[in-house]
Motif scaffolding. Structure first.
Motif, PDB file in Angstrom:
ATOM      1  N   LEU A 190      -7.762  -1.256  12.012  1.00 30.85           N
ATOM      2  CA  LEU A 190      -7.973  -0.327  10.901  1.00 30.85           C
ATOM      3  C   LEU A 190      -9.101   0.607  11.288  1.00 30.85           C
ATOM      4  O   LEU A 190     -10.243   0.181  11.434  1.00 30.85           O
ATOM      5  CB  LEU A 190      -8.348  -1.096   9.629  1.00 30.85           C
ATOM      6  CG  LEU A 190      -7.418  -2.250   9.236  1.00 30.85           C
ATOM      7  CD1 LEU A 190      -7.980  -2.978   8.035  1.00 30.85           C
ATOM      8  CD2 LEU A 190      -6.020  -1.750   8.982  1.00 30.85           C
ATOM      9  N   CYS A 197      -1.533  -2.121   4.589  1.00 30.50           N
ATOM     10  CA  CYS A 197      -2.651  -1.380   5.179  1.00 30.50           C
ATOM     11  C   CYS A 197      -2.299   0.090   5.386  1.00 30.50           C
ATOM     12  O   CYS A 197      -3.114   0.979   5.124  1.00 30.50           O
ATOM     13  CB  CYS A 197      -3.088  -2.014   6.500  1.00 30.50           C
ATOM     14  SG  CYS A 197      -3.886  -3.622   6.307  1.00 30.50           S
ATOM     15  N   VAL A 254      -9.134   1.428   4.436  1.00 34.56           N
ATOM     16  CA  VAL A 254      -8.260   0.390   3.897  1.00 34.56           C
ATOM     17  C   VAL A 254      -9.059  -0.641   3.109  1.00 34.56           C
ATOM     18  O   VAL A 254      -8.731  -0.977   1.976  1.00 34.56           O
ATOM     19  CB  VAL A 254      -7.444  -0.290   5.019  1.00 34.56           C
ATOM     20  CG1 VAL A 254      -6.608  -1.434   4.474  1.00 34.56           C
ATOM     21  CG2 VAL A 254      -6.554   0.732   5.721  1.00 34.56           C
ATOM     22  N   TYR A 291      -4.147   3.166   3.573  1.00 36.10           N
ATOM     23  CA  TYR A 291      -4.754   4.201   4.414  1.00 36.10           C
ATOM     24  C   TYR A 291      -4.316   5.584   3.950  1.00 36.10           C
ATOM     25  O   TYR A 291      -5.156   6.465   3.741  1.00 36.10           O
ATOM     26  CB  TYR A 291      -4.349   3.970   5.870  1.00 36.10           C
ATOM     27  CG  TYR A 291      -4.788   5.066   6.811  1.00 36.10           C
ATOM     28  CD1 TYR A 291      -6.068   5.074   7.345  1.00 36.10           C
ATOM     29  CD2 TYR A 291      -3.920   6.098   7.173  1.00 36.10           C
ATOM     30  CE1 TYR A 291      -6.483   6.067   8.214  1.00 36.10           C
ATOM     31  CE2 TYR A 291      -4.322   7.094   8.046  1.00 36.10           C
ATOM     32  CZ  TYR A 291      -5.601   7.081   8.558  1.00 36.10           C
ATOM     33  OH  TYR A 291      -6.012   8.069   9.410  1.00 36.10           O
TER      34      TYR A 291
END
Length: 108
Positions: free
Chosen positions: A10, A96, A63, A100
């Motif tokens: 991430l 995720c 995230v 995002y």
């Protein structure tokens, strides 16, 4: 101990993705751009984060905003790092990615 880890990366400027890395301190430090800290998310999932991210002014992760800077999500096997749990991988990756892009749209 596994030599190669499969996890979810991430990053502030990139869509979340599956990433394979060598299971060693230098690789993990490179991913989070500094000394590592391990945070448990539950269900055998660990977040590898920058230990000093807040002190050096890293931005919140798009995230998981309770963390700053890059975050690498992996699994655990007792006291060892392990691959991200296979049974949750695709679902968690999709979550995720959605988080995002939702965050990126809200910043515009």
């Amino acid at each position: 101990m596994k030599e190669v880890l499969q996890g979810i990366m991430l990053h502030e400027k990139k869509e979340p993705a599956i990433l394979y890395i060598q299971n060693n301190l230098e690789e993990l430090q490179g991913l989070v751009e500094g000394n590592i800290e391990v945070s448990r998310l539950g269900d055998g999932i660990l977040a590898i984060i920058n230990e000093e991210g807040r002190l050096i002014g890293m931005k919140p992760n798009p995230v998981f905003q309770r963390y700053v800077g890059p975050v690498y999500l992996i699994g655990e096997d007792g006291e060892n790092f392990d691959d991200f749990p296979a049974e949750h991988l695709e679902t968690f990756l999709e979550y995720c990615k959605e988080a995002y892009w939702r965050r990126k749209r809200s910043e515009q």
